[in-house]
Write a protein that holds these residues in place. Structure first.
Motif, mmCIF file in Angstrom:
data_model
loop_
_atom_site.group_PDB
_atom_site.id
_atom_site.type_symbol
_atom_site.label_atom_id
_atom_site.label_comp_id
_atom_site.label_asym_id
_atom_site.label_seq_id
_atom_site.Cartn_x
_atom_site.Cartn_y
_atom_site.Cartn_z
ATOM 1 N N CYS A 95 0.811 -1.220 0.000
ATOM 2 C CA CYS A 95 0.000 0.000 0.000
ATOM 3 C C CYS A 95 0.842 1.267 0.000
ATOM 4 C CB CYS A 95 -0.899 0.018 1.243
ATOM 5 S SG CYS A 95 -2.206 -1.208 1.221
ATOM 6 N N ARG A 97 0.176 5.757 0.853
ATOM 7 C CA ARG A 97 -0.737 6.709 1.491
ATOM 8 C C ARG A 97 -0.501 8.083 0.872
ATOM 9 N NH1 ARG A 97 0.901 7.626 7.691
ATOM 10 N NH2 ARG A 97 2.451 9.230 7.402
ATOM 11 N N SER A 99 -2.440 9.579 -1.183
ATOM 12 C CA SER A 99 -2.713 9.339 -2.606
ATOM 13 C C SER A 99 -3.102 10.610 -3.357
ATOM 14 C CB SER A 99 -3.788 8.268 -2.781
ATOM 15 O OG SER A 99 -4.995 8.650 -2.163
ATOM 16 N N THR A 114 -4.478 1.759 -0.890
ATOM 17 C CA THR A 114 -4.016 2.781 0.035
ATOM 18 C C THR A 114 -4.281 2.342 1.465
ATOM 19 O OG1 THR A 114 -6.134 3.934 -0.018
ATOM 20 C CG2 THR A 114 -4.457 4.654 -1.601
#
Length: 159
Positions: A95, A97, A99, A114
């Protein structure tokens, strides 16, 4: 990038390895290519920072995060380092973060999903080794091409 993965597959079917569909595109650059650099780690992005702080020279950083959906391996600060240091893109088997911010940056970022939680920092992991996920082995200095239709890998440049 005018090098479409579909056209490259048509022209070089015997040379390409196609990664299983699993990624979402988060970066401001939706199509990118470059020589591969690799990391293998789990829920610890210490080595990601070290890699993206180094000169990218148009390469693509492939991060085997074990497919973890519990921590984000790349955030806006690391993506900004990638832009600053000339990385073409980042592929995250895990993942990211931040975004929204990453979506405004001139770098390709593909990830599974995410997650808002940052990683732990233990400086644990390996770099510049072959990593395997999505049915493909990613070997340092081979070539990766990515766009809206998928991710492909070749031992030799296709452009």
């Amino acid at each position: 990038m005018d090098l479409l993965t579909t056209d490259l597959c048509d022209a070089h079917e015997e040379k390409v390895r196609v990664v299983e569909p699993m990624f979402n595109s988060f970066g401001g650059r939706t199509a990118f290519f470059g020589r591969i650099a690799t990391l293998k780690l789990f829920e610890d992005n210490s080595l990601v920072r070290k890699a993206l702080e180094s000169p990218g020279e148009g390469r693509v950083l492939v991060i085997d995060g074990g497919g973890s959906l519990r921590r984000a391996l790349v955030g806006d600060q690391l993506a900004a380092l990638g832009v600053k240091n000339g990385w073409a893109g980042v592929i995250v088997y895990g993942c990211i973060r931040d975004s929204r911010a990453i979506g405004e940056m001139d770098i390709g970022v593909f990830a599974i999903d995410t997650h808002p939680m940052k990683t732990v920092k233990k400086n644990v992991g390996e770099s510049d080794i072959p990593v395997t996920f999505g049915g493909v082995t990613f070997t340092p200095d081979e070539w990766l091409y990515a766009d809206e239709d998928g991710v492909i890998v070749s031992a030799t440049p296709l452009h």
